[in-house]
Scaffold this active site. Structure first.
Site, PDB file in Angstrom:
ATOM      1  CG  ASP A 171      63.042  60.393  12.161  1.00 48.01           C
ATOM      2  OD1 ASP A 171      62.748  59.560  13.034  1.00 48.01           O
ATOM      3  OD2 ASP A 171      64.170  60.887  12.051  1.00 48.01           O
ATOM      4  CD  GLU A 211      60.997  57.739  15.765  1.00 51.26           C
ATOM      5  OE1 GLU A 211      61.907  58.528  15.450  1.00 51.26           O
ATOM      6  OE2 GLU A 211      61.212  56.556  16.088  1.00 51.26           O
ATOM      7  CG  HIS A 266      63.832  62.175  15.870  1.00 54.81           C
ATOM      8  ND1 HIS A 266      63.905  60.817  16.027  1.00 54.81           N
ATOM      9  CD2 HIS A 266      64.109  62.706  17.089  1.00 54.81           C
ATOM     10  CE1 HIS A 266      64.221  60.540  17.284  1.00 54.81           C
ATOM     11  NE2 HIS A 266      64.344  61.665  17.948  1.00 54.81           N
ATOM     12  CE1 TYR A 321      67.794  64.375  10.690  1.00 57.96           C
ATOM     13  CE2 TYR A 321      65.594  63.442  10.680  1.00 57.96           C
ATOM     14  CZ  TYR A 321      66.926  63.339  10.971  1.00 57.96           C
ATOM     15  OH  TYR A 321      67.395  62.200  11.546  1.00 57.96           O
ATOM     16  CD  GLU A 335      63.395  53.537  15.643  1.00 59.98           C
ATOM     17  OE1 GLU A 335      64.289  54.385  15.769  1.00 59.98           O
ATOM     18  OE2 GLU A 335      62.184  53.787  15.809  1.00 59.98           O
ATOM     19  CD  GLU A 343      65.696  57.417  15.641  1.00 59.93           C
ATOM     20  OE1 GLU A 343      64.907  56.756  16.335  1.00 59.93           O
ATOM     21  OE2 GLU A 343      65.305  58.310  14.845  1.00 59.93           O
ATOM     22  CG  HIS A 398      63.181  55.018  19.446  1.00 56.68           C
ATOM     23  ND1 HIS A 398      62.908  55.996  18.531  1.00 56.68           N
ATOM     24  CD2 HIS A 398      62.996  55.586  20.669  1.00 56.68           C
ATOM     25  CE1 HIS A 398      62.578  57.108  19.175  1.00 56.68           C
ATOM     26  NE2 HIS A 398      62.635  56.886  20.459  1.00 56.68           N
TER      27      HIS A 398
HETATM   28 MN   MN3 Z   1      63.579  59.120  14.740  1.00 51.71          MN
HETATM   29 MN   MN3 Z   2      63.070  56.001  16.325  1.00 52.01          MN
END
Ligand code: MN3
Ligand code: MN3
Length: 337
Positions: free
Chosen positions: A73, A104, A107, A111, A168, A207, A210
């Site tokens: 990411d 992204e 994302h 995490y 992706e 994703e 994407h």
């Molecule tokens: Mn991502």
């Molecule tokens: Mn993505």
């Protein structure tokens, strides 16, 4: 003498959403907005008690897959999306890609939110050190980034888009497997790490969009190539996929063999590699085996909608419409020629 811009040959254009080059960018822009979310909407601390009871071997893989996902990411946010957005000519495409790049960053941040909740700072640092030392993660990041950093013409732009779709729609899934498997009840038939699993599900939904979007852009770019160039890229695409698959298989064995899930994950890799080829309008190259039903269920956005409501407990913001499988259908039916 003062500078004059009077004879500047360039015309600077403002983006006009009322005059579009095609309906398709508008649809993806809307989809991006509907699906938008941030890491602050989820509470992974609900998983803390479950986390403490997980076998150490599973905790170890869980941490590592999240570390690997963070790396991908990070690349997609800081290199992949910006590089492709920079070179496409259509202003609407630039905006849609920039928005995806922004997601992204969310994302990668989410995490870290999970890490902060479950691990100590030093444990988290160890995960990030492991990422830097893991040869398989470094291999995939290096290969994909190479395409992003070498866009000079239509052919190399096409290949960069292919690399993006592989990332992706294929490379993320060795990482998604464990969170999906745990939240779907893979261990002792009980749903575990459900709050973190919800975050993973939101990421998977993003994703998917994407991969489909960049896949469609790639198909348009492909049409601009000469038959000779098409033949060259076809060869390179297949070679790249095989090389990435070989690396994914090793990564999977390395991580998942200690917890006995490596074969299941490999079937899942094949399924997703084929899906990536389909997003590019290409014929899948691998023979599929049955994928783990728990993980397959985790992938069904329709089914997940229920879990979404039941586990999120009044935490849904009105603007976030749940995603349904039908939401993806227009994309497949509505290629733009
Ligand atoms: Mn991502
Ligand atoms: Mn993505």
């Amino acid at each position: 003498m003062s500078k004059t811009f009077k004879n500047s040959p360039r015309v600077h254009k403002a983006i006009n959403w009322n005059r579009q080059t095609n309906a398709f960018n508008h649809i993806f822009h809307e989809k991006n907005l509907e699906q938008m979310w941030t890491h602050t909407e989820y509470i992974p601390s609900k998983d803390r008690a479950v986390w403490e009871r997980l076998p150490e071997a599973i905790q170890d893989v869980y941490k590592k897959v999240l570390g690997g996902l963070t790396l991908l990411d990070t690349k997609q946010a800081t290199v992949g999306m910006p590089k492709i957005a920079e070179v496409v000519e259509d202003l609407h495409e630039k905006v849609v890609l920039s928005f995806m790049g922004m997601m992204e960053t969310i994302h990668a941040l989410s995490y870290s939110t999970i890490f902060t909740t479950l691990l100590s700072n030093s444990e988290t640092d160890e995960v990030f050190e492991w990422v830097e030392e893991n040869p398989y993660l470094q291999f995939k990041a290096e290969h994909i980034t190479h395409y992003y950093e070498n866009i000079t013409d239509s052919k190399s732009l096409y290949l960069a888009m292919v690399a993006s779709v592989f990332l992706e729609s294929f490379l993320f899934y060795s990482g998604f497997f464990l969170p999906l498997w745990l939240s779907g009840g893979g261990l002792e038939g009980k749903s575990m790490m459900v709050a973190s699993g919800e975050i993973i599900n939101k990421i998977i939904a993003d994703e998917s969009i994407h991969g489909v979007y960049v896949g469609l852009l790639a198909q348009e770019e492909y049409k601009k190539l000469t038959p000779q160039e098409q033949e060259e890229v076809d060869y390179e695409v297949e070679a790249l996929l095989k090389e990435l698959m070989e690396n994914e298989v090793k990564y999977t064995e390395d991580l998942y063999a200690p917890i006995g899930l490596d074969h299941e994950v490999k079937n899942y890799l094949i399924y997703n590699a084929n899906k990536a080829m389909m997003n590019l309008g290409k014929t899948p190259i691998y023979e599929e085996k049955k994928i783990n039903p728990i993980v397959e269920n985790g992938l069904s956005t329709e089914t997940k909608t229920h879990d979404f409501f039941s586990t999120k407990g009044g935490y849904i913001l009105a603007k976030h419409k749940p995603l349904k499988d039908e939401d993806f259908e227009f994309v497949i039916d509505n290629e733009f020629d």
